[in-house]
Design a protein around this motif. Structure first.
Motif, short mmCIF file in Angstrom:
data_model
loop_
_atom_site.label_atom_id
_atom_site.label_comp_id
_atom_site.label_asym_id
_atom_site.label_seq_id
_atom_site.Cartn_x
_atom_site.Cartn_y
_atom_site.Cartn_z
N PHE A 171 1.09 -1.69 -0.44
CA PHE A 171 -0.12 0.02 0.26
C PHE A 171 0.83 1.01 0.05
O PHE A 171 0.81 2.03 -0.72
CB PHE A 171 -0.54 -0.07 1.03
CG PHE A 171 -1.99 1.03 1.11
CD1 PHE A 171 -2.87 1.31 0.11
CD2 PHE A 171 -2.21 1.73 2.59
CE1 PHE A 171 -3.33 2.35 0.10
CE2 PHE A 171 -2.90 2.75 2.75
CZ PHE A 171 -3.84 3.27 0.99
N GLY A 172 1.42 1.43 0.85
CA GLY A 172 2.58 2.58 0.00
C GLY A 172 4.21 2.34 1.15
O GLY A 172 4.88 0.85 1.14
N CYS A 173 4.99 3.23 1.71
CA CYS A 173 6.21 3.50 2.40
C CYS A 173 6.36 4.46 3.43
O CYS A 173 5.24 5.40 3.64
CB CYS A 173 7.30 3.28 1.85
SG CYS A 173 7.51 5.19 0.62
N SER A 216 17.00 14.31 6.23
CA SER A 216 18.23 15.20 7.15
C SER A 216 17.94 14.76 8.85
O SER A 216 18.24 15.28 10.16
CB SER A 216 17.61 17.06 6.94
OG SER A 216 15.88 17.08 7.52
N GLY A 217 16.54 13.93 8.16
CA GLY A 217 16.27 13.60 9.59
C GLY A 217 15.11 14.07 10.98
O GLY A 217 14.76 14.17 11.89
N CYS A 218 14.93 15.62 9.65
CA CYS A 218 13.88 16.07 10.89
C CYS A 218 12.57 15.80 10.82
O CYS A 218 11.42 15.80 11.33
CB CYS A 218 13.84 17.53 9.97
SG CYS A 218 13.44 17.67 8.54
N CYS A 219 11.61 14.92 9.92
CA CYS A 219 10.89 13.85 9.84
C CYS A 219 10.58 13.54 8.83
O CYS A 219 11.05 12.61 8.50
CB CYS A 219 9.95 15.30 8.38
SG CYS A 219 10.28 15.38 6.95
N LEU A 220 9.13 12.54 8.62
CA LEU A 220 8.87 11.16 8.78
C LEU A 220 7.70 11.80 7.08
O LEU A 220 7.00 12.03 7.28
CB LEU A 220 8.22 10.55 9.50
CG LEU A 220 9.22 9.63 10.86
CD1 LEU A 220 8.57 8.66 11.39
CD2 LEU A 220 10.53 9.71 10.43
N HIS A 221 7.94 10.29 6.05
CA HIS A 221 6.86 10.73 4.76
C HIS A 221 6.85 9.36 4.70
O HIS A 221 7.12 8.96 4.56
CB HIS A 221 8.48 10.82 3.55
CG HIS A 221 8.73 12.57 3.89
ND1 HIS A 221 8.35 13.54 3.08
CD2 HIS A 221 10.59 12.84 4.33
CE1 HIS A 221 9.48 14.57 3.24
NE2 HIS A 221 10.19 13.75 3.87
N LEU A 222 5.47 9.70 5.43
CA LEU A 222 4.42 8.55 4.80
C LEU A 222 3.53 8.84 3.79
O LEU A 222 2.67 9.93 3.44
CB LEU A 222 3.18 8.73 5.54
CG LEU A 222 2.16 8.11 5.51
CD1 LEU A 222 2.88 6.01 6.42
CD2 LEU A 222 1.07 7.82 7.40
N TYR A 223 4.21 7.51 2.56
CA TYR A 223 3.48 7.41 1.56
C TYR A 223 2.85 6.25 1.18
O TYR A 223 2.96 5.31 1.50
CB TYR A 223 4.36 7.36 0.34
CG TYR A 223 5.15 8.02 -0.07
CD1 TYR A 223 5.09 9.51 -0.09
CD2 TYR A 223 6.51 7.98 0.63
CE1 TYR A 223 6.00 10.57 -0.05
CE2 TYR A 223 7.61 8.83 0.94
CZ TYR A 223 7.24 10.07 0.10
OH TYR A 223 8.22 11.37 0.21
N ASP A 271 -0.57 -1.28 9.16
CA ASP A 271 0.84 -1.73 9.50
C ASP A 271 2.45 -0.77 8.83
O ASP A 271 3.30 -1.23 9.51
CB ASP A 271 0.89 -2.76 8.15
CG ASP A 271 1.45 -3.52 8.30
OD1 ASP A 271 2.65 -4.28 8.69
OD2 ASP A 271 2.25 -3.61 6.64
N LEU A 272 2.17 -0.26 8.10
CA LEU A 272 3.29 0.56 7.79
C LEU A 272 3.83 1.08 9.62
O LEU A 272 4.42 1.82 9.54
CB LEU A 272 2.43 1.76 6.82
CG LEU A 272 2.77 1.27 5.24
CD1 LEU A 272 1.86 2.54 4.07
CD2 LEU A 272 4.24 0.70 4.83
N LEU A 273 2.46 1.97 9.73
CA LEU A 273 2.64 2.83 10.80
C LEU A 273 3.29 2.77 12.35
O LEU A 273 4.33 3.05 13.22
CB LEU A 273 1.36 4.17 11.20
CG LEU A 273 0.73 5.01 10.39
CD1 LEU A 273 -1.02 5.00 10.83
CD2 LEU A 273 1.71 6.08 10.54
N MET A 274 2.75 0.85 12.10
CA MET A 274 3.21 0.25 13.17
C MET A 274 4.98 -0.43 12.71
O MET A 274 6.02 -0.42 13.31
CB MET A 274 2.36 -1.12 13.48
CG MET A 274 1.00 -0.80 14.28
SD MET A 274 1.59 -0.12 15.77
CE MET A 274 1.90 -2.28 16.37
N GLY A 275 4.87 -0.80 11.75
CA GLY A 275 6.44 -0.57 11.56
C GLY A 275 7.31 -0.03 11.70
O GLY A 275 8.21 -0.24 12.80
#
Length: 107
Positions: free
Chosen positions: A10-12, A18-25, A87-91
């Protein structure tokens, strides 16, 4: 180069170089999250699944909504997509927690 924390069909989720944030796709949507916002998303999406799973007759129906960042926007999912988003969020969350523990900064 981005560091992918977790992915599925479904995504990644990846960490910004830079380690400042997370990208949820996921699906056709991309979000930029702070690491501490991940837990809120996990609980929100888990609640959606628990609320809708027992009652849906057609699990392929795109009828589960998650409010977007503005009043006139919503994300729409099937039950399977909610499961895969969780699943993405938990992993990713578990990997980030393990990194903190290994670095000696237990949560």
């Amino acid at each position: 180069m981005r560091q992918y924390l977790h992915h599925n069909d479904f995504g990644c989720i990846s960490r910004c170089p830079s380690g400042c944030c997370l990208h949820l796709y996921f699906g056709n949507v991309a979000l930029c999250l702070q690491a501490d916002e991940l837990a809120d998303w996990r609980h929100l999406v888990a609640g959606l699944y628990r609320q809708h799973a027992p009652h849906l007759l057609d699990t392929a129906s795109r009828c589960i909504t998650l409010p977007g960042p503005v009043a006139y926007q919503a994300f729409v999912f099937t039950l399977e997509e909610v499961f895969l988003l969780h699943d993405l969020l938990m992993g990713a969350g578990l990997l980030l927690e393990a990194e903190l523990i290994l670095a000696g900064n237990a949560v």
